[in-house]
Design a protein around this motif. Sequence first.
Motif, PDB file in Angstrom:
ATOM      1  N   GLY A 167       6.442  17.450 -37.097  1.00 36.16           N
ATOM      2  CA  GLY A 167       7.637  17.711 -37.899  1.00 36.16           C
ATOM      3  C   GLY A 167       7.344  18.166 -39.313  1.00 36.16           C
ATOM      4  O   GLY A 167       8.200  18.062 -40.190  1.00 36.16           O
ATOM      5  N   GLU A 168       6.142  18.681 -39.554  1.00 32.87           N
ATOM      6  CA  GLU A 168       5.790  19.140 -40.894  1.00 32.87           C
ATOM      7  C   GLU A 168       6.446  20.480 -41.189  1.00 32.87           C
ATOM      8  O   GLU A 168       6.704  21.281 -40.295  1.00 32.87           O
ATOM      9  CB  GLU A 168       4.272  19.279 -41.035  1.00 32.87           C
ATOM     10  CG  GLU A 168       3.539  17.973 -40.986  1.00 32.87           C
ATOM     11  CD  GLU A 168       2.044  18.129 -41.177  1.00 32.87           C
ATOM     12  OE1 GLU A 168       1.580  19.234 -41.538  1.00 32.87           O
ATOM     13  OE2 GLU A 168       1.335  17.134 -40.965  1.00 32.87           O
ATOM     14  N   LYS A 169       6.683  20.701 -42.458  1.00 34.25           N
ATOM     15  CA  LYS A 169       7.234  21.971 -42.896  1.00 34.25           C
ATOM     16  C   LYS A 169       6.137  23.032 -42.847  1.00 34.25           C
ATOM     17  O   LYS A 169       5.016  22.791 -43.294  1.00 34.25           O
ATOM     18  CB  LYS A 169       7.764  21.831 -44.323  1.00 34.25           C
ATOM     19  CG  LYS A 169       8.392  23.079 -44.856  1.00 34.25           C
ATOM     20  CD  LYS A 169       8.871  22.843 -46.276  1.00 34.25           C
ATOM     21  CE  LYS A 169       9.376  24.156 -46.859  1.00 34.25           C
ATOM     22  NZ  LYS A 169       9.670  24.020 -48.278  1.00 34.25           N
ATOM     23  N   ILE A 170       6.454  24.178 -42.291  1.00 33.86           N
ATOM     24  CA  ILE A 170       5.486  25.268 -42.222  1.00 33.86           C
ATOM     25  C   ILE A 170       5.392  25.921 -43.597  1.00 33.86           C
ATOM     26  O   ILE A 170       6.406  26.214 -44.219  1.00 33.86           O
ATOM     27  CB  ILE A 170       5.889  26.307 -41.156  1.00 33.86           C
ATOM     28  CG1 ILE A 170       5.836  25.681 -39.776  1.00 33.86           C
ATOM     29  CG2 ILE A 170       5.000  27.533 -41.221  1.00 33.86           C
ATOM     30  CD1 ILE A 170       6.260  26.596 -38.660  1.00 33.86           C
ATOM     31  N   THR A 171       4.167  26.138 -44.038  1.00 30.89           N
ATOM     32  CA  THR A 171       3.981  26.798 -45.329  1.00 30.89           C
ATOM     33  C   THR A 171       4.370  28.261 -45.215  1.00 30.89           C
ATOM     34  O   THR A 171       4.340  28.859 -44.135  1.00 30.89           O
ATOM     35  CB  THR A 171       2.508  26.696 -45.791  1.00 30.89           C
ATOM     36  OG1 THR A 171       1.672  27.279 -44.793  1.00 30.89           O
ATOM     37  CG2 THR A 171       2.107  25.257 -46.015  1.00 30.89           C
ATOM     38  N   ALA A 172       4.750  28.833 -46.343  1.00 24.67           N
ATOM     39  CA  ALA A 172       5.116  30.248 -46.371  1.00 24.67           C
ATOM     40  C   ALA A 172       3.926  31.082 -45.913  1.00 24.67           C
ATOM     41  O   ALA A 172       2.793  30.809 -46.263  1.00 24.67           O
ATOM     42  CB  ALA A 172       5.537  30.650 -47.772  1.00 24.67           C
ATOM     43  N   MET A 173       4.200  32.088 -45.122  1.00 21.78           N
ATOM     44  CA  MET A 173       3.130  32.926 -44.558  1.00 21.78           C
ATOM     45  C   MET A 173       3.189  34.322 -45.169  1.00 21.78           C
ATOM     46  O   MET A 173       3.721  35.257 -44.590  1.00 21.78           O
ATOM     47  CB  MET A 173       3.276  33.023 -43.046  1.00 21.78           C
ATOM     48  CG  MET A 173       3.183  31.708 -42.346  1.00 21.78           C
ATOM     49  SD  MET A 173       1.474  31.296 -42.067  1.00 21.78           S
ATOM     50  CE  MET A 173       1.672  29.952 -40.926  1.00 21.78           C
ATOM     51  N   ARG A 174       2.626  34.451 -46.374  1.00 25.70           N
ATOM     52  CA  ARG A 174       2.549  35.759 -46.998  1.00 25.70           C
ATOM     53  C   ARG A 174       1.391  36.525 -46.384  1.00 25.70           C
ATOM     54  O   ARG A 174       0.322  35.963 -46.157  1.00 25.70           O
ATOM     55  CB  ARG A 174       2.302  35.637 -48.496  1.00 25.70           C
ATOM     56  CG  ARG A 174       3.440  35.028 -49.261  1.00 25.70           C
ATOM     57  CD  ARG A 174       3.195  34.973 -50.770  1.00 25.70           C
ATOM     58  NE  ARG A 174       1.993  34.238 -51.084  1.00 25.70           N
ATOM     59  CZ  ARG A 174       0.971  34.713 -51.807  1.00 25.70           C
ATOM     60  NH1 ARG A 174       1.013  35.929 -52.302  1.00 25.70           N
ATOM     61  NH2 ARG A 174      -0.090  33.980 -52.062  1.00 25.70           N
ATOM     62  N   ILE A 175       1.582  37.798 -46.126  1.00 23.78           N
ATOM     63  CA  ILE A 175       0.530  38.625 -45.547  1.00 23.78           C
ATOM     64  C   ILE A 175      -0.417  39.137 -46.640  1.00 23.78           C
ATOM     65  O   ILE A 175      -1.621  39.121 -46.480  1.00 23.78           O
ATOM     66  CB  ILE A 175       1.122  39.816 -44.761  1.00 23.78           C
ATOM     67  CG1 ILE A 175       2.021  39.329 -43.636  1.00 23.78           C
ATOM     68  CG2 ILE A 175       0.028  40.740 -44.241  1.00 23.78           C
ATOM     69  CD1 ILE A 175       1.309  38.523 -42.571  1.00 23.78           C
ATOM     70  N   LEU A 176       0.136  39.566 -47.753  1.00 22.05           N
ATOM     71  CA  LEU A 176      -0.670  40.137 -48.834  1.00 22.05           C
ATOM     72  C   LEU A 176      -0.637  39.238 -50.060  1.00 22.05           C
ATOM     73  O   LEU A 176       0.339  38.516 -50.273  1.00 22.05           O
ATOM     74  CB  LEU A 176      -0.149  41.525 -49.197  1.00 22.05           C
ATOM     75  CG  LEU A 176      -0.182  42.567 -48.069  1.00 22.05           C
ATOM     76  CD1 LEU A 176       0.524  43.823 -48.502  1.00 22.05           C
ATOM     77  CD2 LEU A 176      -1.608  42.866 -47.661  1.00 22.05           C
ATOM     78  N   PRO A 177      -1.678  39.325 -50.899  1.00 27.88           N
ATOM     79  CA  PRO A 177      -1.698  38.514 -52.134  1.00 27.88           C
ATOM     80  C   PRO A 177      -0.578  38.893 -53.089  1.00 27.88           C
ATOM     81  O   PRO A 177       0.022  39.885 -53.051  1.00 27.88           O
ATOM     82  CB  PRO A 177      -3.054  38.816 -52.751  1.00 27.88           C
ATOM     83  CG  PRO A 177      -3.861  39.530 -51.730  1.00 27.88           C
ATOM     84  CD  PRO A 177      -2.920  40.029 -50.694  1.00 27.88           C
TER      85      PRO A 177
END
Length: 138
Positions: A128-138
């Motif tokens: 049930g953890e929150k998924i971290t944001a998944m940015r593709i580029l810096p």
Amino acid sequence: MIKTNKILLLFTAGGLIYGGIEIIHRGFTHISMFIVGGICFLLIGTLGYSKRNIPVTVRMIISAVMITVLELLSGLIVNVWLNLNVWDYSNEPFNFMGQICLHASAIWVFLSFVGVYADSFARKRMFGEKITAMRILP
């Protein structure tokens, strides 16, 4: 106790994924690869939960380096020291002591994408953890 169970479940998931990849690629695996896979999966997961939001592409590269280092260390123990001859990259170009090679490391970059998302999926579904944001580029 809950944290220990989480670590054991994620370790097992990583070991099974890693072993499965080997079975698909080579037709067999070795228990040492289950251990390496479990450790790699735990390390890949820590990248997603650091204080900085590391972009997925950077996490993939860091993960591939970590996997390659662990493959080298396990190869030196399993293949060189214990002489079990589980794998041999001696015939591959750009290999190091027959334990790692550039070709396999490049493949790990792309397979790390699976690890990054599998970790997030497992943490969300199982814990049930929150998924971290998944940015593709810096």
